[in-house]
Each structure stands twice: as C-alpha cells, then as structure tokens.
Design a protein around this motif. Sequence first.
Motif, mmCIF file in Angstrom:
data_model
loop_
_atom_site.group_PDB
_atom_site.id
_atom_site.type_symbol
_atom_site.label_atom_id
_atom_site.label_comp_id
_atom_site.label_asym_id
_atom_site.label_seq_id
_atom_site.Cartn_x
_atom_site.Cartn_y
_atom_site.Cartn_z
ATOM 1 N N VAL A 193 1.063 -1.532 -0.410
ATOM 2 C CA VAL A 193 0.149 0.383 -0.019
ATOM 3 C C VAL A 193 1.301 1.216 -0.371
ATOM 4 N N ASP A 194 0.894 2.353 -0.592
ATOM 5 C CA ASP A 194 2.021 3.005 -1.296
ATOM 6 C C ASP A 194 1.157 4.432 -0.201
ATOM 7 N N GLY A 195 -0.279 4.371 -0.458
ATOM 8 C CA GLY A 195 -0.544 5.397 0.890
ATOM 9 C C GLY A 195 -2.085 5.279 0.750
ATOM 10 N N VAL A 196 -3.119 5.725 1.408
ATOM 11 C CA VAL A 196 -4.207 6.146 1.620
ATOM 12 C C VAL A 196 -4.927 7.618 1.444
ATOM 13 N N VAL A 197 -5.197 7.464 0.853
ATOM 14 C CA VAL A 197 -5.572 9.011 0.023
ATOM 15 C C VAL A 197 -7.153 9.401 0.415
ATOM 16 N N THR A 198 -7.585 10.034 1.537
ATOM 17 C CA THR A 198 -9.170 10.475 2.154
ATOM 18 C C THR A 198 -9.121 11.585 0.931
ATOM 19 N N VAL A 199 -10.167 11.988 0.603
ATOM 20 C CA VAL A 199 -10.766 12.709 0.079
ATOM 21 C C VAL A 199 -11.807 13.382 0.348
ATOM 22 N N VAL A 200 -11.698 14.857 1.267
ATOM 23 C CA VAL A 200 -12.793 15.555 1.929
ATOM 24 C C VAL A 200 -13.401 16.556 1.044
ATOM 25 N N ASP A 201 -15.163 16.273 1.626
ATOM 26 C CA ASP A 201 -15.333 18.267 0.650
ATOM 27 C C ASP A 201 -15.071 18.633 1.777
ATOM 28 N N SER A 202 -14.587 19.486 2.024
ATOM 29 C CA SER A 202 -14.367 21.034 2.256
ATOM 30 C C SER A 202 -15.522 21.748 2.343
ATOM 31 N N ALA A 203 -16.488 22.371 1.881
ATOM 32 C CA ALA A 203 -17.613 22.667 1.608
ATOM 33 C C ALA A 203 -18.147 21.919 2.867
ATOM 34 N N ALA A 204 -18.653 20.765 2.759
ATOM 35 C CA ALA A 204 -20.305 20.001 3.843
ATOM 36 C C ALA A 204 -19.355 19.809 4.883
ATOM 37 N N VAL A 205 -18.007 19.973 5.297
ATOM 38 C CA VAL A 205 -17.607 20.116 6.324
ATOM 39 C C VAL A 205 -17.814 21.663 7.206
ATOM 40 N N ALA A 206 -17.285 22.042 6.293
ATOM 41 C CA ALA A 206 -16.817 24.109 6.831
ATOM 42 C C ALA A 206 -19.191 24.173 7.223
ATOM 43 N N ALA A 207 -19.951 23.048 6.704
ATOM 44 C CA ALA A 207 -20.957 23.909 6.777
ATOM 45 C C ALA A 207 -21.579 23.157 7.604
ATOM 46 N N GLY A 208 -21.060 22.148 8.417
ATOM 47 C CA GLY A 208 -21.043 21.431 10.163
ATOM 48 C C GLY A 208 -21.575 19.784 9.411
ATOM 49 N N ARG A 209 -21.428 19.586 8.335
ATOM 50 C CA ARG A 209 -22.337 18.293 7.858
ATOM 51 C C ARG A 209 -21.427 17.324 8.781
ATOM 52 N N PHE A 210 -20.527 17.299 9.585
ATOM 53 C CA PHE A 210 -19.844 16.332 10.561
ATOM 54 C C PHE A 210 -19.438 17.029 11.599
ATOM 55 N N ALA A 211 -19.703 16.197 12.647
ATOM 56 C CA ALA A 211 -19.204 17.326 14.350
ATOM 57 C C ALA A 211 -17.949 16.063 14.615
ATOM 58 N N HIS A 212 -16.388 17.077 14.753
ATOM 59 C CA HIS A 212 -15.169 16.476 15.395
ATOM 60 C C HIS A 212 -15.342 16.662 16.407
ATOM 61 N N ASP A 213 -16.100 17.862 17.173
ATOM 62 C CA ASP A 213 -15.422 18.380 18.424
ATOM 63 C C ASP A 213 -16.499 17.578 19.405
ATOM 64 N N HIS A 214 -16.008 16.381 20.380
ATOM 65 C CA HIS A 214 -17.151 15.489 20.555
ATOM 66 C C HIS A 214 -18.303 16.144 22.086
ATOM 67 N N ASP A 215 -16.557 17.178 22.553
ATOM 68 C CA ASP A 215 -17.357 18.181 23.749
ATOM 69 C C ASP A 215 -18.654 18.475 23.486
ATOM 70 N N LYS A 216 -18.162 19.332 22.217
ATOM 71 C CA LYS A 216 -20.075 19.561 21.733
ATOM 72 C C LYS A 216 -20.901 18.630 21.060
ATOM 73 N N LEU A 217 -20.535 17.475 20.468
ATOM 74 C CA LEU A 217 -21.646 16.801 20.252
ATOM 75 C C LEU A 217 -22.781 16.285 21.623
ATOM 76 N N ASP A 218 -21.112 15.475 22.592
ATOM 77 C CA ASP A 218 -21.921 15.041 24.024
ATOM 78 C C ASP A 218 -23.106 16.105 24.385
ATOM 79 N N ALA A 219 -22.505 17.278 24.268
ATOM 80 C CA ALA A 219 -23.544 18.575 24.294
ATOM 81 C C ALA A 219 -24.983 18.618 24.072
ATOM 82 N N GLN A 220 -24.862 18.698 23.149
ATOM 83 C CA GLN A 220 -25.444 18.726 21.881
ATOM 84 C C GLN A 220 -26.456 17.080 21.901
ATOM 85 N N ARG A 221 -26.222 16.004 22.601
ATOM 86 C CA ARG A 221 -26.866 14.754 22.742
ATOM 87 C C ARG A 221 -27.749 15.038 24.704
ATOM 88 N N LEU A 222 -26.901 15.769 24.891
ATOM 89 C CA LEU A 222 -27.161 16.059 26.238
ATOM 90 C C LEU A 222 -28.639 16.494 26.431
#
Length: 350
Positions: free
Chosen positions: A126-155
């Motif tokens: 495996v020469d390498g793993v390349v992960t392609v990210v939709d920057s616009a989608a992530v910038a718009a909050g499509r995915f949550a990276h802050d688990h503290d904020k995610l836990d707060a939302q869940r509560l």
Amino acid sequence: MTGSKIPATVITGFLGAGKTTLIRHMLANARGKRIALIINEFGDLGVDGDVLKGCGDDVCSEDDIVELNNGCICCTVADDFIPTMEQLLSRKNRPDHIVIETSGLALPQPLVAAFNWPGIKTEVTVDGVVTVVDSAAVAAGRFAHDHDKLDAQRLADEGLDHESPLEELFEDQLTAADLIVLNKTDLVDGDAVSGVRAGISGHLARKPVFVEARNGEVAPEVLLGLGIGTEDDIANRRSHHEIHHEDGHEHDHDEFESFVVTLGPISDPAGFIEGLKPLIVSHDILRLKGFADVAGKPMRHVIQAVGSRIDTHFDRPWSAGEQRETRLVVIGLHDIDEAAIRKSLAELAG
C-alpha cells in the motif's frame, strides 16, 4: 523488498467528496504510467466505472478497470478483493500502479489489512491511503469533530441517544489516511478551509499530510509514490468498527439504502435539475448520481449530486447500439421513501 512490489493507492472519502473526479484528473496526467483501477461502487449502478472507462488505452484500458459492486469492499475482502488482486497479479503485463476507489461507505482499515494476505503481501504494497474530503460540506457542519460539543448536543436532545454512524465513518476514513485532500476549496473562503484543516488535524492522533484542491485537481506525483507501506502500520489506524467488533458486534450498512431509477429521455434538463434540489432536501437524499438521456442531444449527460449541490456535464456521445436511457442511483438512510422519490423523479422527467 518493497521496491520490487507493485504500489497500490487506496482512495477513500465520504459520499460525493470527489474521488472519481480526482481519479479522472490523475489518469489524464499519468504520463504513460500504466494504472489498474479497482472500483467499489455502492448500489446497483456502476456509475464511477462507466465514467472512468474513457481514460484511454495508453494509461488504462477497459480491461484494467475492475468493478466490485457486490457490496461494501470492507465486507467482501475475501470473496471479491483478494481474487481480483490475484487476477491482476497473474497478468503477463502487470500494471505499474494499482488504484482502488472504495465506496463512500467503506471502512479503509479492513482493505488495507488485506494486503497482508499470503500471496498479496509479497507482491503488492500500500503506497498510501488518500482520503478525499468535501471541504464545503465539512465547513457547513455536515460532520461534528468536537466530541464535547457533540455530547452537549446529545444531552440537550432526548431523541439523540447515540453517535451518528456517518460521523464514525468519516472519522475512520480520516484515521486511515496518509494524505488528506481537502477538495472543493473553491466553494468556500480561505478561513473556512483553514478551519476545516485545523478541525481535522486537531482530532487525529497521527499527522497526515494535507493538500488543498478544487475539482479534484491534484498532480499524480503528489498522490502516487508516497512509499508508506501502510499495511505495516494498520495497528495504529483502528476503526470504530474494529473496536466495536471486539465486543462481539457485527458490522453492516443497514442504515443506508440505495436503489436505481430508470427513466426515459429528459426534455427539459435545466428544469429537471432545478426540480431535483427540493426533492433531495425534502427526502434527505445523501447522494444522487447517474446519466440522463437528454432529448435531441447526441451526448450522455452526467448528473452528480451531493445534497442540493448538483454538478452536470456531457461526458461522451452515446455509442452505436447503446440503449439511450436515464439511470440514476439514489443513496439515503434506511427510512428513505423510495416510492415517493421514484414518483417525483418520473414527474420531473415529464
């Protein structure tokens, strides 16, 4: 020993991140390097393989493109991927490089681990793993990276009692990466791109390389030739599924559904595309892609939708004897209303 092995690049990324576009650009600029493609399409319509088959015999002929559409590649490693690799390795004229485009729903880790399979490990790395990210989608909050904020939302929301499987999948694809391509940077400003980069980087224990891109335009010499040997480092890239599976849970993709809609010619393509936007939003369609037969046009019309953002282009003339039709694959969550979507698409087509 690694120098005598055929290098393989695993290209992963969430639905609609731009993996196929990135590969098309790579092939168009491969400068004679013979590349074999393994494509793991999700659903019943091999859109990506069909789009890539125009890459040209000098770089990769149609025989060099293998589609695995029997399910998620991470679940069918032994049944599909290993035999495919063995077939490629048995050819008289071996490829210079193997590129594997995973489904947007696939976990990269089991695939990378498969390169330690007897008979594969001595021949391919495996020469390498390349992960392609939709920057616009992530910038718009499509995915949550802050688990503290995610836990707060869940509560704060009694109806939200578990982590989103989409977030875990996205996280696993980033965890596996040697190179992260922040694609579609032309759709957001510089501050947003910097925020996406910082958010992803701060969430990962490993520190992969980042590349910014628009329209999947990344030079092949950046994507290929990383020389990582990722299969030897798989223990440091464990996925949520692997951790979960150790507790006896089984892996499946029951939260996703896909189906293919076949229609006749589209008389008003602009109206059809405009009509798709509210349809996608109202039914929470994750991905819609395929081909349209535009009445009176000699060329096939490609449609690629991620959320309500839709890209279209004419890619090639219809071949002699080829059946002209409109075929779209729709991907959504398990409770997607297939009957209503089929009806609406038929009405839009006129």
